[in-house]
Design an enzyme around this catalytic site. Structure first.
Site, PDB file in Angstrom:
ATOM      1  N   LYS A   1     -15.528 -12.781   5.845  1.00 42.50           N
ATOM      2  CA  LYS A   1     -16.447 -11.688   6.211  1.00 42.50           C
ATOM      3  C   LYS A   1     -17.809 -12.009   5.621  1.00 42.50           C
ATOM      4  CE  LYS A   1     -12.750  -8.368   5.958  1.00 42.50           C
ATOM      5  NZ  LYS A   1     -12.082  -7.634   4.870  1.00 42.50           N
TER       6      LYS A   1
ATOM      7  N   GLY B   1     -13.215  -4.003   0.771  1.00 46.19           N
ATOM      8  CA  GLY B   1     -14.579  -3.501   0.966  1.00 46.19           C
ATOM      9  C   GLY B   1     -14.944  -2.457  -0.072  1.00 46.19           C
TER      10      GLY B   1
ATOM     11  N   ARG C   1       0.818  -1.214   0.000  1.00 47.28           N
ATOM     12  CA  ARG C   1       0.000   0.000   0.000  1.00 47.28           C
ATOM     13  C   ARG C   1       0.853   1.266   0.000  1.00 47.28           C
ATOM     14  NH1 ARG C   1      -5.041  -1.825   3.909  1.00 47.28           N
ATOM     15  NH2 ARG C   1      -6.338  -2.567   2.194  1.00 47.28           N
TER      16      ARG C   1
ATOM     17  N   GLY D   1      -7.710  -7.909   0.873  1.00 52.11           N
ATOM     18  CA  GLY D   1      -6.368  -8.011   1.430  1.00 52.11           C
ATOM     19  C   GLY D   1      -5.858  -9.439   1.483  1.00 52.11           C
TER      20      GLY D   1
END
Ligand code: ADP
Ligand code: MG
Length: 373
Positions: A178, A354, A19, A331
């Site tokens: 998730k 997300g 990142r 990720g």
């Protein structure tokens, strides 16, 4: 400039600087134009100001940029304002962890104003945080001329073209842990994709919804209701919803668990489903090979543990070898590609998990909507 410098840390050391490296082109473009760059990002979820300082990020950034990068003593306040005012063109001032301020996640107008007072122009390059309306991603944009950075722009181009004008068939592969977050987006994907392949912990919400025994597998109650709705929507839709037909199960969530392949989807009590089985992996790989475009988000199993990595590896290899356009978000999915040495073999590796899902669902990203107003 808001960047997404939220890197993983272990014992205070950066374990993956993807990142930070992704933010470098925009920072360099600004420095080249003689800007003095005030940078802000969040890092993890600090509970107090003693936690998660940006210092390791500053050190890595200074190495990557080869220009002076000063670390501010906080996020806002008199000392920070003075440091920003003194900053010379061609130099960088990195603010401290934006989440040290409670107002960050509350999108507090006062914090947004104090951030805006540090600069003349706002550039948002933090795609990974663009789905959140926080002070540094949304609020601040209302006070300054605001622009998208190069990474944010590229992410938006790559993902909107996949959403709005994909080469068909469009195959979406969803997995990970998730569950309720992702089962929610599935209904929308049934409308835009030609095939949706489900793996990871998510499939157990579907199996539970169908009354199949899931043993100790990871199931979220909220996910079960959502999965029922998805199954109904799939009946009416032209999109094909593929679920696993065989599994790899373990007797605990551990690399040393006893491992069994089961032909079928019933998980006995005392066991948990930890990977898709070889038949399912083969079926999914074939669908990916025949795709005009592929979106993959979420590993097929607990790939961090070698006994349960085969499904994710099989899907990763199929995505890497696919002739269609391939886009990967999330990720852990990115980490899986890196672990298998396949990260260079996909067309676009998104820095947002997300955020990429919300964009593909058709939601407006607050951090993007606030720009150019
Ligand atoms: P991403 O970061 O790519 O969006 P998630 O964060 O949703 O993906 O999920 C990644 C995690 O899901 C991984 O750490 C993996 O171990 C876990 N996982 C995948 N399948 C299972 C499963 N069947 N049971 C428990 N955990 C799983
Ligand atoms: Mg994850």
């Amino acid at each position: 400039m808001r960047a997404d410098l939220n890197v993983p840390l272990a014992d205070g050391e950066i374990t993956d600087d993807t990142r930070i490296r992704a933010a470098v082109p925009t920072i360099q473009a600004l420095l080249k134009r003689d800007a003095a760059v005030v940078l802000v990002s969040h890092l993890g979820r600090p509970e107090s100001r003693d936690e998660l300082s940006m210092r390791p990020v500053r050190d890595r950034l200074a190495k990557l940029l080869s220009v002076p990068v000063k670390l501010a003593p906080g996020v806002v306040g008199d000392e920070v304002a003075a440091a920003a005012a003194e900053l010379e063109p061609g130099h960088v001032l990195l603010l401290e962890n934006s989440r040290w301020e409670a107002g960050e996640t509350e999108n507090d107008p006062e914090l947004a104003e104090s951030l805006a007072a540090l600069a003349d122009i706002y550039v948002n390059d933090a795609f990974g945080a663009a789905h959140r309306a926080h002070a540094s991603t949304e609020g601040v944009a209302h006070h300054l001329p605001s622009y998208a950075g190069l990474l944010l722009e590229r992410e938006l181009n790559e993902l909107t073209s996949l959403r709005d004008d994909p080469e068909r068939p469009l195959v979406v592969v969803l997995g990970g842990a998730k569950v309720s977050d992702k089962v929610g987006v599935l209904e929308r994907f049934l409308e835009i994709a030609d095939k949706v392949l489900v793996g990871g912990a998510m499939c157990f919400s579907f199996f539970r919804a169908r009354g199949v025994g899931t043993g100790d597998s990871l199931v979220e109650e909220k996910g079960v209701g959502l999965a029922e709705a998805v199954l109904e929507a799939a009946e009416r839709s032209d999109c094909e919803l593929l679920l696993p037909t065989d599994l790899v199960i373990g007797d605990s969530f551990s690399a040393h668990a006893e491992r069994k392949e089961v032909d079928g989807i019933e998980v006995p009590d005392g066991w948990m489903g930890l990977d898709i089985g070889p038949e399912t992996t083969k079926r999914y790989a074939e669908a990916i090979a025949g795709a005009g475009s592929v979106l993959w988000n979420g590993p097929m199993g607990a790939f961090e543990m070698e006994p349960f990595a085969a499904g994710t590896r099989g899907v990763a290899k199929a995505v890497a070898a696919a002739t269609g356009r391939t886009v990967v978000g999330g990720g852990d999915s990115a980490a899986a590609l890196v672990a298998f040495g396949l990260d260079q073999a996909v067309d676009w590796l998104s820095t947002g998990g997300g955020a990429s899902l919300e964009l593909l669902e058709g939601k407006e990203l607050p951090g993007v909507a606030a720009l150019g107003r």
